[in-house]
Design an enzyme around this catalytic site. Sequence first.
Site, PDB file in Angstrom:
ATOM      1  CG  HIS A  96      79.670  -7.761 -51.792  1.00  0.00           C
ATOM      2  ND1 HIS A  96      79.332  -6.474 -51.450  1.00  0.00           N
ATOM      3  CD2 HIS A  96      79.894  -8.422 -50.638  1.00  0.00           C
ATOM      4  CE1 HIS A  96      79.348  -6.369 -50.120  1.00  0.00           C
ATOM      5  NE2 HIS A  96      79.686  -7.534 -49.609  1.00  0.00           N
ATOM      6  CD  GLU A 166      77.873 -11.166 -47.885  1.00  0.00           C
ATOM      7  OE1 GLU A 166      78.654 -11.375 -46.950  1.00  0.00           O
ATOM      8  OE2 GLU A 166      78.154 -10.431 -48.851  1.00  0.00           O
TER       9      GLU A 166
HETATM   10  P1  PGA Z   1      80.860  -7.113 -42.698  1.00  0.00           P
HETATM   11  O1  PGA Z   1      80.908  -7.340 -44.291  1.00  0.00           O
HETATM   12  O2  PGA Z   1      81.145  -8.454 -42.073  1.00  0.00           O
HETATM   13  O3  PGA Z   1      81.941  -6.126 -42.436  1.00  0.00           O
HETATM   14  O4  PGA Z   1      79.487  -6.612 -42.379  1.00  0.00           O
HETATM   15  C1  PGA Z   1      80.277  -8.452 -44.825  1.00  0.00           C
HETATM   16  C2  PGA Z   1      80.362  -8.475 -46.324  1.00  0.00           C
HETATM   17  O5  PGA Z   1      80.267  -7.426 -46.979  1.00  0.00           O
HETATM   18  O6  PGA Z   1      80.517  -9.567 -46.898  1.00  0.00           O
END
Ligand code: PGA
Length: 247
Positions: A96, A166
């Site tokens: 992440h 992401e």
């Molecule tokens: P968020 O987080 O939906 O709060 O933007 C997404 C993530 O970090 O996977």
Amino acid sequence: MLWVGTSWKMNKTLAEATDFTNGLLDAVAGGAPAGVQPFIIPPATALTTVRAILGPDSPVEVGVQNAHWEDAGAWTGEISVPQAADAGASLVEIGHSERREFFAETDQTVNLKVKATLRHGLRPLLCVGEPAEVFASGGSVAHIMAQVAAALEGVDDVGRVLIAYEPIWAIGEHGREAGPDDIVAVFAALDAEYGDRVEAILYGGSVNQGNAAETLGVDGVTGLFVGRSAWQIDGYLDLLRIAAATV
Ligand code: PGA
């Protein structure tokens, strides 16, 4: 199958985790919504509690937010993939952007963690994403394809891998919601290279009940990885319903 899940990040006490999971247990008592694979990734402190509430045969997959690449040893503060499996995890979130930015995760450690996860029969949930400057300069596709290639280097069978795209600029409370036009090129590239080889390719970053259906409509998107909008059980159940309605 659409994979729709949430990581709670560093949130929830055991009481809060219990409330959420009891709500989910009730909602999936008759099985998960057709065509949807739910998953939740609690903090490690709540993993055994969540697993115990759901039971061993739950349709909900449970994961950890990180795991070390070694099986055991002098790695203070870390947990290993075998420990995560022992506590009931079947998924390991890896790479992440918050881990890469604040905890010095590199493409190399991400690759080691992907391999460790597969070696023990769990599913890696490989997170990739580009910073705002790269997006602004049109470099998203190259950046993402390089990140994924590095993470999967030396992995022969990627069939159990989940990829979560992401974009860093879309994540969290300061993130900007992405529209389909913002992500279509990256998903086209990921789908062409990995679409028929990996388990699923998810989108994450400010997903909410208002944009989920549209996001799932982008070619190549086969799941959603959600933070804030899924931290309350009602919000998460809404997202499962929205996903099921697109199947
Ligand atoms: P968020 O987080 O939906 O709060 O933007 C997404 C993530 O970090 O996977």
